[in-house]
Design an enzyme around this catalytic site. Sequence first.
Site, short mmCIF file in Angstrom:
data_model
loop_
_atom_site.label_atom_id
_atom_site.label_comp_id
_atom_site.label_asym_id
_atom_site.label_seq_id
_atom_site.Cartn_x
_atom_site.Cartn_y
_atom_site.Cartn_z
N ASP A 73 -7.16 0.75 -0.07
CA ASP A 73 -5.82 0.25 0.24
C ASP A 73 -5.43 -0.87 -0.72
OD1 ASP A 73 -5.81 2.01 2.32
OD2 ASP A 73 -6.06 0.53 3.90
N ASP A 80 0.82 3.81 -3.05
CA ASP A 80 0.34 5.17 -2.83
C ASP A 80 1.29 6.21 -3.43
OD1 ASP A 80 -1.18 7.31 -1.23
OD2 ASP A 80 0.85 7.51 -0.46
N GLU A 118 -4.27 0.48 -3.99
CA GLU A 118 -2.88 0.95 -3.91
C GLU A 118 -1.90 -0.23 -3.94
OE1 GLU A 118 -3.57 5.13 -1.50
OE2 GLU A 118 -2.92 3.38 -0.38
N GLU A 177 0.83 -1.21 0.00
CA GLU A 177 0.00 0.00 0.00
C GLU A 177 0.86 1.26 0.00
OE1 GLU A 177 -2.61 -1.20 3.45
OE2 GLU A 177 -2.64 1.00 3.35
#
Lengths: 222, 222
Positions: B111, B42, B114, B38
């Site tokens: 999440d 991101d 990502e 994640e």
Amino acid sequence: MSHRRLTQMLGYEFRDPEILERALTHRSASSGHNERMEFLGDGLLNGIVGELLFHRCPKATEGDLSRLRASLVREESLAVIGSALKLGDEMNLGSGELKSGGFRRASILADAVEALIAAVYLDGGFEQTRAMLARVFEDRLNNLPDPASLKDAKTRLQELLQAQARPRPEYGVERVEGPPHKQRFHVHCRLPDSDEIEQAEGSSRRIAEQRAAQLMIDRLEP
Amino acid sequence: MSHRRLTQMLGYEFRDPEILERALTHRSASSGHNERMEFLGDGLLNGIVGELLFHRCPKATEGDLSRLRASLVREESLAVIGSALKLGDEMNLGSGELKSGGFRRASILADAVEALIAAVYLDGGFEQTRAMLARVFEDRLNNLPDPASLKDAKTRLQELLQAQARPRPEYGVERVEGPPHKQRFHVHCRLPDSDEIEQAEGSSRRIAEQRAAQLMIDRLEP
């Protein structure tokens, strides 16, 4: 300007020198300035430094990785890199910024570092940008701080209490003083199981709460 | 699980299926979960969506680009993408999260999106990740909102006043009520040249100030 010293330090030779020139042009100097490149460079910097940390720290948690990245890419850190690259000597600044010493301002240097990252990406692509950032951040990646030391006071206090199976601290604003734009926030941090209280003030609620949390840590860990 | 439908929707075929499996594993299901991915995804998402916008919107200012990116990558937007990819059906969740309907929770879906981005990067590299994101965000990039509509109320109020050559508004906290954790902030927004005042409250100073600014906009633009 040839910028030979700068490109040598970056370890990257530009095919299109105009891209580099634009990255070094502050908005005070020309309409052909670097602000959009700052935006592009900022995103790439976060993505690439994140990736370098991901591989460098295979045991670090998501939270530790986030704190490490924040410490590497924050304005002060980028300004130090901009200073080391002597960007102040290479930048195109308007006469107002020149006279007021804008070339030494942290925000201008940090923004120019971000724009430079975008310039390498636009000129040479992702892998060149990644290689350049791995070089520029090499010393810092070899000497990373302890991620725990990067936690803010409220987080550290909460973990300290958790480790002792104690309940979370409570924070509250007690009063706000002063005229608008100069208000001071008075807050407390209270431990509900022992009624211990620390008070602090600051220009924002967040700042005041961090201070109160630090005072409580100091009380618990003399 | 084969995840054939998912990889078809992403337009990316994984060489190493274990990377995809890990991206789809929530921390409630296994210690081999997706939280570090994640973090990686991101950062790459921010960098790549920023680059797609940079090229798509050659006239947009840095501020407009930032607001457009924030609208594309915020949790709610990613959860919509995760829903469209039917990630809820493909994820590995612990029994607690399964029972409580965690597969529908926006944060878990966002999440996982990502982490998927990280999976494509780790398996296929940057260009594949960029191509996948250009596909996934294609409709949204073709239908971008007006950046001005994404500005918050305080920014819009300030620009409205600036356009009329009027001074900036002043904000101040009048009082804070309620027990810790449930405090309400009462604030005002005042125009110093006309003494017009609007008041609002909220669970934080920021929220209350945005509300007061919106009331002032409504007063000035009936």
